[in-house]
Design a protein around this motif. Sequence first.
Motif, PDB file in Angstrom:
ATOM      1  N   VAL A 124       5.038   1.559  -1.043  1.00  0.00           N
ATOM      2  CA  VAL A 124       4.794   2.909  -1.548  1.00  0.00           C
ATOM      3  C   VAL A 124       3.297   3.219  -1.481  1.00  0.00           C
ATOM      4  N   ALA A 154       2.375  -1.796  -3.176  1.00  0.00           N
ATOM      5  CA  ALA A 154       1.878  -0.425  -3.197  1.00  0.00           C
ATOM      6  C   ALA A 154       0.485  -0.371  -2.599  1.00  0.00           C
ATOM      7  N   ILE A 187      -0.804  -4.220  -5.816  1.00  0.00           N
ATOM      8  CA  ILE A 187      -1.247  -2.855  -5.481  1.00  0.00           C
ATOM      9  C   ILE A 187      -2.609  -2.989  -4.800  1.00  0.00           C
ATOM     10  N   HIS A 215      -2.809   2.098  -3.020  1.00  0.00           N
ATOM     11  CA  HIS A 215      -3.388   3.197  -3.779  1.00  0.00           C
ATOM     12  C   HIS A 215      -4.682   3.630  -3.091  1.00  0.00           C
ATOM     13  N   LEU A 237       2.365   4.312  -9.584  1.00  0.00           N
ATOM     14  CA  LEU A 237       2.746   3.408  -8.485  1.00  0.00           C
ATOM     15  C   LEU A 237       3.575   2.233  -9.003  1.00  0.00           C
ATOM     16  N   TYR A 281       4.421   8.555  -2.084  1.00  0.00           N
ATOM     17  CA  TYR A 281       4.891   8.597  -3.467  1.00  0.00           C
ATOM     18  C   TYR A 281       3.887   9.382  -4.301  1.00  0.00           C
TER      19      TYR A 281
END
Lengths: 313, 248
Positions: B60, B83, B199, B85, B72, B7
């Motif tokens: 993602v 997510a 995340i 990161h 995100l 993403y």
Amino acid sequence: MTKILVIAEHLGGKLNGSTARAVSAAAAVKPDAIDVIVLSDAPDAVAAEAAKIDGVSKVLTIARAENAHSLAAVYAPQIVKVASGYTHVFVPSTTFGKDLAPRVAALLGVSQVSDVMSVEGPHTFKRPIYAGNAIVTVEVDATSTVVATIRTASWAAAASNGSAPVEPLNVEPLLPSHTRFVNLQQGKSDRPDLQGAPKVVSGGRGVGSKENFEIVYKFADKIGAAVGASRAAVDAGYVPNELQVGQTGKIIAPELYIAVGISGAIQHLTGIKDAGTIVAINKDGEAPIFEIADIGLVGDLFKILPELEAAIG
Amino acid sequence: MKILVGYKRVVDYNVRIQVKPDGTGVVTDGVKLSANPFDDIALEEALRLRERGVAEEVVVVGIGPADLTAHLRNGLAMGANRAIHVQTADAVSPLTAARTFLKLVEKEQPGLVILGKQAIDDDANQTGQMLAALWDRPQATFASKVEIADGKATVTREVDAGLETIEAELPVVITTDLRLNEPRFIKLPDIMKAKSKPIDVIELGSLGVDVADHIKTIHYAAPPKRSKGVMVKDAAELVTALKQKGLL
């Protein structure tokens, strides 16, 4: 020694014209040798065609049953075996090359230069980014193998007066069986090939329907042109996907491009910027296509196309 | 089955990009940023596979600076479960991105990784193929139709000659083309819900990825401009003009 390996693209026993364009780009590097490699279950006819391309030193073939279809996962390990003897690996930037080249580059542990539009030196190239709205000059570390896809619209096909020798190779890396070809649905058409045609007529959303697209085909046939389309026309189902011209479709450089009912999104314009003459026919005089058209005509395409046919005689 | 989705955040596709006058880059300050359109398609496909019961979890993945979080969150609002990161302040090449994904794949063991076929900033079209190579798994690029059954992906691909269908054993890397689906719009309640979704932040440096980039961009330039053309008033004039140029 600068030695370039060009991977031949072919389908149905015929060499794709993009290969001779990649050879032109290879010649611009001024290398000591340009070898073309043909992977196929039956490479002879394709290899014979490739051997005629001017500037080719020799044609290498790998004949294996697994090479009947151009599966990147199957081709890449074989190319990697051969690539060790080369400073550069060039592949046409078509869906074939875009699928295959990064797989080769990753196995070689190198980054790839995508869509080479000019060669500035053996390791320096220009390529477009942001849908062609910026052009970058990139330099590849001199000690790395250069893996590049060649933007076919930027290069004329090398002529076919040569007679290079053909040399069968036996490379037998272990090939994966995890990926299998099922089928290819190909549009049947007697019209010229969109990517190599000197004249192209493209239709957009303004054409309005699949049925209405007949008027575009009819006019294209009248002047012997290939037919293309904007993304909007493909998304709307007027024409099949292989007709799409633009950033994510085909990038073309015909001598004459006639855009009919296409407003001209930047993503479309990037696919046609290298055309010799761009003609735009659109009922909206403010359409962005007119900003890059060499000749513009504002009006109703359904009236103008028949008039053009009549005027051409 | 778990699906990883790439993403990426890019300059919005409607922005007409400007090259800096000194040739050192393009102007991105104050420019609208959005999800790469092909990545929205990738996420949509993953969500549909989850909704059909083919997958249980959609993750993602973004690689980029600290402020990537908001982007995100959009992916989470669209429907991803969580997510990852991977944080770095540096620009990331497709090879580095592929090597980063490989590390995540080893940890997460997904059945599918779905990425956009290209990002509309660098237009490289490499990361998915490179990941598949490094992972030694099948790739199905430029997908316009995806079916998952019996441990296999059957994927229709948009190729220059038409539509090619291939079959590949899972796990598979798929890259999306435009007509795979139409991504859903994010609804306001989903934005609220996304705030509580996790995340994971991982420093790129902690993954042990070789980030060496042996391709340097040394100059940026605006493309050559086509000169302004002429307008003709009717079909007859157009034919005359084309005949003069020897094009008809």
